[in-house]
Write a protein that holds these residues in place. Structure first.
Motif, PDB file in Angstrom:
ATOM      1  N   ARG A   9       0.830  -1.200   0.000  1.00  0.00           N
ATOM      2  CA  ARG A   9       0.000   0.000   0.000  1.00  0.00           C
ATOM      3  C   ARG A   9       0.871   1.258   0.000  1.00  0.00           C
ATOM      4  NH1 ARG A   9      -4.065  -0.923   4.955  1.00  0.00           N
ATOM      5  NH2 ARG A   9      -2.051  -1.087   6.006  1.00  0.00           N
ATOM      6  N   LEU A  46       0.526   6.776   3.670  1.00  0.00           N
ATOM      7  CA  LEU A  46      -0.320   7.949   3.809  1.00  0.00           C
ATOM      8  C   LEU A  46       0.529   9.207   3.956  1.00  0.00           C
ATOM      9  CD1 LEU A  46      -3.044   6.630   6.273  1.00  0.00           C
ATOM     10  CD2 LEU A  46      -3.456   7.426   3.948  1.00  0.00           C
ATOM     11  N   ARG A 101      -7.471   5.510   5.265  1.00  0.00           N
ATOM     12  CA  ARG A 101      -7.248   4.787   4.005  1.00  0.00           C
ATOM     13  C   ARG A 101      -8.575   4.496   3.301  1.00  0.00           C
ATOM     14  NH1 ARG A 101      -2.177   3.019   3.179  1.00  0.00           N
ATOM     15  NH2 ARG A 101      -0.733   3.010   4.961  1.00  0.00           N
ATOM     16  N   TYR A 125      -4.472   4.071  -1.600  1.00  0.00           N
ATOM     17  CA  TYR A 125      -4.013   3.922  -0.226  1.00  0.00           C
ATOM     18  C   TYR A 125      -4.521   2.648   0.452  1.00  0.00           C
ATOM     19  CZ  TYR A 125      -2.584   8.758  -0.755  1.00  0.00           C
ATOM     20  OH  TYR A 125      -1.986   9.917  -1.187  1.00  0.00           O
TER      21      TYR A 125
END
Length: 295
Positions: free
Chosen positions: A5, A8, A287, A294
């Motif tokens: 992923r 962030l 997310r 994300y």
């Protein structure tokens, strides 16, 4: 194979950390009040429950939350420094070691260095908190403490206990981050979000316990140094960390170095777990809200 992923943005990570920190403080703060009371007592220390009972019986339940404001105000700048310092020192040590993978030893060094960086922000807030938590305090509000310190000792007086706070933060962060790195590696791989949250809680709780075992003697010294009321012409009994450790050991015995350990570990062990739990849950919420790429 699970797709990696995208990390962030910093703002979301910071917000998750700050929210988790505030949650942990509000839930566990009474244990911090009791811990400080026990550490400031130079006589025969009362136990956890007796100290709780005495505070509630003689000062009221609300006294368990006196001094709460400074830690809450500290949480945002503390998290900002912690995230930035962890990122900077982690990258620095991996670069120096010519590796792209974090190891336990590098995690320990990163934690210690981040704790050292964090201590410069923590000291004034900790000082005000301890002054308010002291049983014999004459102060009612944080600003009263700040004005009194500046009037008596100048602005630099807000950094009373800097050296002891430095060592306290170094050993706790080093022990905590090195521990959770190793514990996470030993836990079964999480196949579900619920299992991942449980792994975070377990590793955070054990890491909090180990960090507390390492840094409690330094926390006792910090409380003694910051709890001292400055008297002109009188040399404080507790001034520097390691000589003060020896003085406490000589006068009160080895167990005195762990005064307040029980409420401290009851706060920071599950507190460390709650911290990771809330951070991961908040990041997961972000997310899902942001969507691809994300999640």
């Amino acid at each position: 194979m699970q797709r990696e992923r995208k990390p962030l943005p910093f703002g979301y990570q910071f917000a998750a950390g700050a929210f988790a920190g505030v949650t942990e403080i509000c839930v566990f703060y009474p244990l911090d009040e009791v811990k400080t009371r026990m550490q400031l007592d130079t006589g025969k220390s009362q136990g956890l429950f007796q100290t709780f009972r005495n505070i509630m019986a003689h000062e009221g339940v609300g006294r368990l939350y006196k001094g709460l404001v400074p830690p809450l105000l500290l949480e945002a700048p503390k998290r900002a420094v912690k995230f930035a310092a962890n990122d900077f020192w982690g990258k620095t040590y991996m670069s120096m070691s010519d590796t792209k993978t974090m190891t336990q030893s590098l995690s320990f060094l990163t934690g210690c260095s981040a704790g050292a960086s964090e201590s410069f922000v923590v000291v004034p807030f900790e000082l005000v908190k301890v002054k308010l938590q002291d049983k014999s305090t004459i102060f009612k509000r944080p600003l009263e403490v700040v004005r009194h310190i500046i009037k008596t000792d100048g602005v630099l007086g807000l950094y009373q206990g800097m050296e002891s706070t430095f060592w306290r933060q170094v050993w706790w962060n080093g022990g905590y981050f090195a521990s959770i790195f190793q514990i996470r590696a030993q836990l079964p791989k999480a196949e579900t979000p619920q299992a991942q949250l449980m792994n975070n809680f377990i590793s955070g709780s054990i890491g909090g316990c180990i960090g507390t075992m390492l840094n409690t003697p330094f926390d006792v010294v910090k409380s003694r140094i910051q709890g001292h009321n400055h008297i002109p012409g009188v040399i404080p009994k507790y001034r520097w960390t390691y000589p003060s450790l020896y003085v406490i050991f000589r006068e009160e015995g080895a167990m005195a170095l762990y005064k307040g350990f029980v409420p401290k570990v009851l706060r920071l062990a599950p507190g460390g777990g709650v911290l990771l739990l809330v951070v991961e849950a908040t990041l997961s919420f972000f997310r899902n809200a942001l969507g691809e790429p994300y999640i």
